[in-house]
Design a protein around this motif. Structure first.
Motif, short mmCIF file in Angstrom:
data_model
loop_
_atom_site.label_atom_id
_atom_site.label_comp_id
_atom_site.label_asym_id
_atom_site.label_seq_id
_atom_site.Cartn_x
_atom_site.Cartn_y
_atom_site.Cartn_z
N LEU A 1 0.82 -1.21 0.00
CA LEU A 1 0.00 0.00 0.00
C LEU A 1 0.86 1.26 0.00
CD1 LEU A 1 -2.81 -1.09 2.47
CD2 LEU A 1 -3.15 -0.40 0.08
N ARG A 2 1.91 1.26 0.80
CA ARG A 2 2.79 2.42 0.85
C ARG A 2 3.44 2.65 -0.50
NH1 ARG A 2 8.61 3.10 4.05
NH2 ARG A 2 8.84 5.33 3.67
N LEU A 3 3.91 1.58 -1.14
CA LEU A 3 4.57 1.70 -2.43
C LEU A 3 3.57 2.16 -3.50
CD1 LEU A 3 7.16 1.40 -4.02
CD2 LEU A 3 6.70 -1.06 -4.23
N LEU A 4 2.35 1.66 -3.45
CA LEU A 4 1.33 2.07 -4.41
C LEU A 4 1.03 3.57 -4.28
CD1 LEU A 4 -0.85 1.63 -6.53
CD2 LEU A 4 -2.37 0.84 -4.70
N GLU A 5 0.86 4.06 -3.06
CA GLU A 5 0.58 5.48 -2.87
C GLU A 5 1.73 6.34 -3.39
OE1 GLU A 5 -2.29 6.94 -2.02
OE2 GLU A 5 -2.97 4.87 -2.24
N ALA A 6 2.96 5.86 -3.17
CA ALA A 6 4.12 6.60 -3.68
C ALA A 6 4.11 6.62 -5.21
CB ALA A 6 5.41 5.97 -3.15
N CYS A 7 3.78 5.48 -5.83
CA CYS A 7 3.73 5.41 -7.29
C CYS A 7 2.71 6.39 -7.85
CB CYS A 7 3.40 3.99 -7.74
SG CYS A 7 4.73 2.80 -7.54
N ARG A 8 1.58 6.53 -7.17
CA ARG A 8 0.55 7.47 -7.64
C ARG A 8 1.06 8.90 -7.59
NH1 ARG A 8 -4.28 4.06 -4.72
NH2 ARG A 8 -5.01 3.00 -6.62
N LEU B 1 -6.02 -3.68 -2.34
CA LEU B 1 -5.03 -2.75 -2.86
C LEU B 1 -5.68 -1.60 -3.63
CD1 LEU B 1 -1.92 -2.55 -2.79
CD2 LEU B 1 -1.88 -3.71 -5.00
N GLY B 2 -6.83 -1.86 -4.23
CA GLY B 2 -7.53 -0.82 -4.97
C GLY B 2 -6.83 -0.40 -6.25
N LEU B 3 -6.20 -1.34 -6.93
CA LEU B 3 -5.46 -1.04 -8.15
C LEU B 3 -6.01 -1.87 -9.29
CD1 LEU B 3 -3.07 0.22 -9.71
CD2 LEU B 3 -1.64 -1.67 -8.87
#
Length: 224
Positions: A32-39, A200-202
């Protein structure tokens, strides 16, 4: 975010000499942390872009870079094939994640990871067989997957064709290749839509590839 009702845990797999697949390496919170950073990284300036080859073709996976900007076939400090903005910095926590991933696969990397290539795949995106050969460093490449499962094809160092091995990479999986396999051809022939962990919501697949450039300090622009 683990797959439910799986009878046996997926095992660590050796893909080649110095190349390892470690399933479920990233915990749900880390994903989740990595996904938010990617966004955040995907936002302009120097955001997500379509990569075009010198021959006029276009990659179907869109990309954003950190630390050094990759373009076919070199590196720069600005988005030379896009909006011209300075490349976003490589976060220290992501560099440390790269070092930890390499260590988990048995590679001791002393140089700091200073490049991240973030590729976004929708349901129709692919990545042809290629080698990560634009770096001066031969430190192990670290690859992290988020979202939809992708079929990862890992080949040999001589040719884009067989022999190769196909492995499914799920959200949270880690692949590391270095040593004798550092310049192996690899690609993503397909993505399996709708397979991302719901929490994850992706929609789609993200791949975060971490590399050591060997290019020196800021200001040393140019081709690798």
């Amino acid at each position: 975010m683990a797959v439910l009702n799986e009878l046996f845990p997926r095992a660590r797999t050796v893909l080649g000499p110095g190349a390892v697949h470690l399933p479920d390496w990233l915990a749900p919170e880390a994903q989740l942390r990595l996904l938010e950073a990617c966004r955040e990284w995907a936002r302009p300036p120097a955001g997500l872009r379509t990569v075009r080859t010198p021959g006029g073709g276009a990659m179907t996976a869109r990309q954003v870079c950190l630390g050094w900007h990759w373009y076919p076939y070199g590196y720069a400090r600005t988005v030379v094939d896009g909006d011209g903005a300075p490349v976003k910095p490589m976060p220290s926590w992501l560099a440390e994640l790269g070092r930890a991933g390499a260590a988990a696969a048995g590679h001791a990397v002393e140089e700091p990871y200073d490049i991240a290539l973030v590729n976004f795949y929708d349901a129709d995106a692919r990545m042809g067989m290629h080698r990560d050969s634009d770096e001066k460093s031969q430190a192990a490449v670290v690859s992290l997957s988020l979202g939809d499962t992708g079929v990862f094809r890992f080949g040999n160092t001589r040719t884009r064709t067989k022999p190769y091995t196909d492995v499914e990479l799920r959200s949270g999986d880690l692949v590391v290749f270095g040593g004798a396999s550092r310049l192996a051809y690899h690609g993503v022939p397909r993505v399996l839509p709708g397979t991302a962990p719901p929490a994850l919501g992706l929609t789609g697949r993200l791949n975060i590839t971490l590399r050591v450039s060997g290019l020196g300090v800021a200001g040393d622009e140019g081709r690798a």
